[in-house]
Scaffold this motif. Structure first.
Motif: not given
Length: 495
Positions: A368-386
């Motif tokens: 939510q701090l950078d919604p544009a990047h968060g939207l583009r990288s939602w998969r990577e945000a979700l899977l950041f820990p693997g």
């Protein structure tokens, strides 16, 4: 319990303490995000004011012909008084068309763009910057100096958002938010984008609140003239982390560092795992070096600065020693398992439930701090820990039976297979780091980049950073070559 059992009790308590200490990075992350909302009320904006000092922009450039022209053009169109902005490109003995491009821009914009040539280069970014800083400080015109990288692109309103903080004479330097800005993103640049949201928009806001900044971003740091003169009129050399050392030295002189989250700067980041590894290895080794240089600073509170505060020290060592914390927790869990105490499951579940709660809270907050990047990288945000870590979290939260008496991934229910699977769960931290090392090796094989991406998604981007940190320990211990390695940029940045 009889007296004969007290050594075992002491050992169990010791191991449980080790497990708890192993969660230090997770607890630090949780603390950081709990502090973050206070930035709404504890910030520097009440002391900021419209302020337009004469700004000298210093751009170090070595073989940057592909990107330097666009960077100069964008700087010239910043929403800042033109008569108060000059651009000095320090050409570090480039062997490509960098001099021709810069000289062409200087001819188009006389008095605003300057080409400074070093006949002997290759000494590193700090030496290149110092060549330009000495030239700028030799004249009285500049009131502030903006240090940047040759490939970054500043948002049009970014500079004036940074200079407003220099209206407060107590502020020595301001840094901006470096966002991943490649046009043709891949899985790795999207992971980096998420990392930058966490490490900057979250961490540095929290550091603003706590009063100590760990590092001014190398691609966007605005210094007051007085601040640079106070630290000797030059960027410190002799370390791979000149940005961080400059930040520390400035604060030790009693000046305040400010992170401006609304000043956005776009950068091109590595697209291959090998290139990222080399870049981050330099950063990590630099931090190891600085930890030793400032060994008398840690956890010694001072009235002059907050670098010696307990929260800042906790944050610094949580990152620096992250692999060590991970190994401590994992092998303490394994020792409890081998002692057959029946308490190992409780410790395991505690560790991973805390990790899961922190992960969910921090990721939901971060995107939510950078919604544009968060939207583009939602998969990577979700899977950041693997994916692997997410499975371990799920098992910790929803164990099928008590005592981890569960079937393994292949459906086996024998005691031996359950025991082996439990060991895998307990040692997932070090296993995932090994997986990141394997991913780097796989990338070098024909067609390996595809499988490398799959491995990073499975073992986690965080584990990759931990593996690089371990490599930095090894390189520093072996006193391996510490020359400054330039990250190749080809002009993929768009804003």
């Amino acid at each position: 319990m009889g007296d004969s059992n007290w050594p075992q009790v002491v050992l169990i308590i010791f191991l449980l303490v080790c497990v708890f200490l192993g969660t230090t990075p997770v607890l630090n992350t949780a603390l950081q995000f709990l502090v973050l909302p206070f930035h709404a009320v504890k910030n520097h904006y009440r002391h900021a004011a419209p302020y337009f000092p004469n700004v000298a922009v210093i751009v170090p450039a070595w073989n940057e012909a592909l990107v330097i022209g666009a960077s100069i053009d964008r700087l010239l169109t910043l929403g800042y008084p033109p008569e108060r902005l000059r651009i000095y490109v320090v050409d570090d003995a480039s062997t490509d068309d960098t001099p021709a491009v810069v000289l062409g821009k200087a001819a188009e914009h006389p008095g605003r763009v300057f080409h400074l040539r070093r006949d002997v280069g290759g000494e590193g970014k700090a030496h290149t910057l110092n060549h330009g800083i000495s030239r700028v400080l030799a004249e009285p015109w500049a009131e502030a100096i903006l240090i940047m990288d040759a490939d970054v692109i500043f948002a049009r309103d970014s500079l004036r958002k940074m200079t407003r903080h220099l209206a407060d004479e107590r502020v020595g330097a301001v840094t901006a938010y470096i966002a991943e800005g490649s046009e043709d993103r891949n899985y790795l640049t999207r992971f980096i984008g998420v990392e930058y949201i966490i490490a900057q928009l979250a961490s540095r806001r929290a550091q603003n609140v706590l009063g100590a900044i760990a590092c001014l971003a190398g691609g966007a740091q605005l210094h007051s003239r007085a601040n640079l003169e106070a630290i000797g009129g030059r960027i410190p050399t002799g370390t791979l982390a000149e940005d961080t050392m400059t930040t520390f030295e400035s604060q030790l002189k009693g000046r305040r560092m400010v992170f401006e989250p609304h000043a956005k700067v776009y950068a091109e980041e590595p697209r291959s795992l090998d290139a990222l590894w080399k870049q981050r290895l330099r950063w990590a080794r630099g931090n190891v070096q600085l930890t030793s240089i400032y060994k008398r600073l840690w956890f010694r509170p001072s009235r002059t600065h907050h670098l010696g505060s307990i929260p800042f020290g906790l944050s610094w060592f949580s990152i620096l020693l992250l692999p060590a914390w991970m190994l401590l927790a994992s092998f303490s869990l394994l020792a409890l398992l081998l002692m057959d105490t029946n308490i190992d499951e409780v410790a395991f579940r505690f560790t991973w439930i805390v990790a899961a709660c922190t992960y969910i809270f921090s990721m939901v907050f971060s995107v939510q701090l950078d919604p544009a990047h968060g939207l583009r990288s939602w998969r990577e945000a979700l899977l950041f820990p693997g994916v692997g870590a997410m499975l371990v979290m799920a098992i910790a939260i929803f164990p099928r039976t008590s005592g981890l008496a569960m079937t393994d991934l292949f459906g086996n229910t024998s005691e031996q297979s359950r025991f082996a699977f439990t060991i895998l769960l307990y040692l997932w931290g070090p296993v995932s780091m090994l997986g990141a090392w394997v991913a780097r090796l796989v990338e070098r094989l024909p067609g390996g980049r595809f499988f490398t991406g799959l491995l990073i998604y499975f073992f986690g981007y965080g584990s990759l950073l931990c593996a690089i940190t371990v490599d930095s320990y090894i390189k520093e211990w072996r006193r391996a070559d510490a020359s400054w390695v330039k990250t190749e940029k080809v002009g993929r940045v768009v804003s």
